[in-house]
Motif scaffolding. Structure first.
Motif, PDB file in Angstrom:
ATOM      1  N   GLY A  13       0.815  -1.208   0.000  1.00  0.00           N
ATOM      2  CA  GLY A  13       0.000   0.000   0.000  1.00  0.00           C
ATOM      3  C   GLY A  13       0.850   1.259   0.000  1.00  0.00           C
ATOM      4  N   SER A  14       1.893   1.261   0.802  1.00  0.00           N
ATOM      5  CA  SER A  14       2.793   2.418   0.828  1.00  0.00           C
ATOM      6  C   SER A  14       3.489   2.596  -0.515  1.00  0.00           C
ATOM      7  N   ALA A  15       3.942   1.510  -1.090  1.00  0.00           N
ATOM      8  CA  ALA A  15       4.614   1.588  -2.391  1.00  0.00           C
ATOM      9  C   ALA A  15       3.670   2.152  -3.446  1.00  0.00           C
ATOM     10  N   HIS A  16       2.425   1.722  -3.421  1.00  0.00           N
ATOM     11  CA  HIS A  16       1.456   2.239  -4.394  1.00  0.00           C
ATOM     12  C   HIS A  16       1.181   3.724  -4.171  1.00  0.00           C
ATOM     13  N   LEU A  17       1.132   4.150  -2.922  1.00  0.00           N
ATOM     14  CA  LEU A  17       0.932   5.573  -2.632  1.00  0.00           C
ATOM     15  C   LEU A  17       2.010   6.411  -3.315  1.00  0.00           C
ATOM     16  N   PHE A  18       3.260   5.938  -3.253  1.00  0.00           N
ATOM     17  CA  PHE A  18       4.376   6.680  -3.839  1.00  0.00           C
ATOM     18  C   PHE A  18       4.620   6.312  -5.301  1.00  0.00           C
ATOM     19  N   ALA A  19       3.680   5.562  -5.885  1.00  0.00           N
ATOM     20  CA  ALA A  19       3.771   5.153  -7.296  1.00  0.00           C
ATOM     21  C   ALA A  19       5.110   4.481  -7.571  1.00  0.00           C
ATOM     22  N   ALA A  20       5.485   3.598  -6.650  1.00  0.00           N
ATOM     23  CA  ALA A  20       6.719   2.823  -6.772  1.00  0.00           C
ATOM     24  C   ALA A  20       6.318   1.413  -7.209  1.00  0.00           C
ATOM     25  N   SER A  21       6.117   1.257  -8.508  1.00  0.00           N
ATOM     26  CA  SER A  21       5.512   0.027  -9.018  1.00  0.00           C
ATOM     27  C   SER A  21       6.349  -1.221  -8.752  1.00  0.00           C
ATOM     28  N   GLU A  22       7.658  -1.121  -8.852  1.00  0.00           N
ATOM     29  CA  GLU A  22       8.491  -2.305  -8.632  1.00  0.00           C
ATOM     30  C   GLU A  22       8.481  -2.734  -7.163  1.00  0.00           C
ATOM     31  N   ALA A  23       8.532  -1.768  -6.261  1.00  0.00           N
ATOM     32  CA  ALA A  23       8.449  -2.092  -4.833  1.00  0.00           C
ATOM     33  C   ALA A  23       7.077  -2.681  -4.520  1.00  0.00           C
ATOM     34  N   GLY A  24       6.033  -2.125  -5.123  1.00  0.00           N
ATOM     35  CA  GLY A  24       4.688  -2.660  -4.925  1.00  0.00           C
ATOM     36  C   GLY A  24       4.559  -4.081  -5.429  1.00  0.00           C
ATOM     37  N   ALA A  25       5.144  -4.350  -6.581  1.00  0.00           N
ATOM     38  CA  ALA A  25       5.090  -5.700  -7.141  1.00  0.00           C
ATOM     39  C   ALA A  25       5.854  -6.692  -6.268  1.00  0.00           C
ATOM     40  N   ALA A  26       6.990  -6.267  -5.742  1.00  0.00           N
ATOM     41  CA  ALA A  26       7.781  -7.142  -4.872  1.00  0.00           C
ATOM     42  C   ALA A  26       7.011  -7.441  -3.584  1.00  0.00           C
ATOM     43  N   ALA A  27       6.369  -6.426  -3.012  1.00  0.00           N
ATOM     44  CA  ALA A  27       5.579  -6.624  -1.797  1.00  0.00           C
ATOM     45  C   ALA A  27       4.383  -7.529  -2.085  1.00  0.00           C
TER      46      ALA A  27
END
Length: 125
Positions: free
Chosen positions: A60-74
């Protein structure tokens, strides 16, 4: 331009409120190490439910910051937790750690000085 996060998209996610986004970045910078520690403990303890919960928060935090790769890893670790599947968890952990470290570095570079300036302004008031 960084590929680790998209500040313009993150700003849209914060309804265009840059002050709010900077505040949220500060909270994430402060709380992320503990979330990562919890994820690692869940992996070590083979606690699927805790891994799912912690990875979901990181996603959720990664998506907030539009960090797609971190979001995908999480998300990958979240799914492993949901399925109780720890077979490739170390690979997933290493990828998440790499992406989150990069995201934190970008956020600190972007808002670190602003947070310092705000603290100085508060002290001078």
């Amino acid at each position: 331009m960084s590929t680790l996060l998209d500040w313009t998209k993150a700003l849209q996610n914060a309804d265009g409120d840059e002050e709010l986004l900077i505040e949220l970045a500060g909270v994430f910078i402060d709380e992320c190490p503990e979330m990562m520690r919890q994820a690692r403990a869940a992996i070590d303890g083979r606690n699927a439910r805790e891994l799912q919960r912690t990875a979901h928060s990181l996603k959720g935090s990664a998506h907030l910051f539009a960090a797609s790769e971190a979001g995908a890893a999480a998300f990958r670790l979240e799914e492993m937790g949901a399925e109780g599947n720890f077979r490739d968890v170390e690979d997933g952990w290493n990828l998440l750690r790499f992406e989150i470290d990069g995201l934190l570095g970008e956020l600190i570079a972007r808002v670190g000085d602003r947070k310092s300036d705000e603290a100085k302004d508060t002290q001078n008031s």
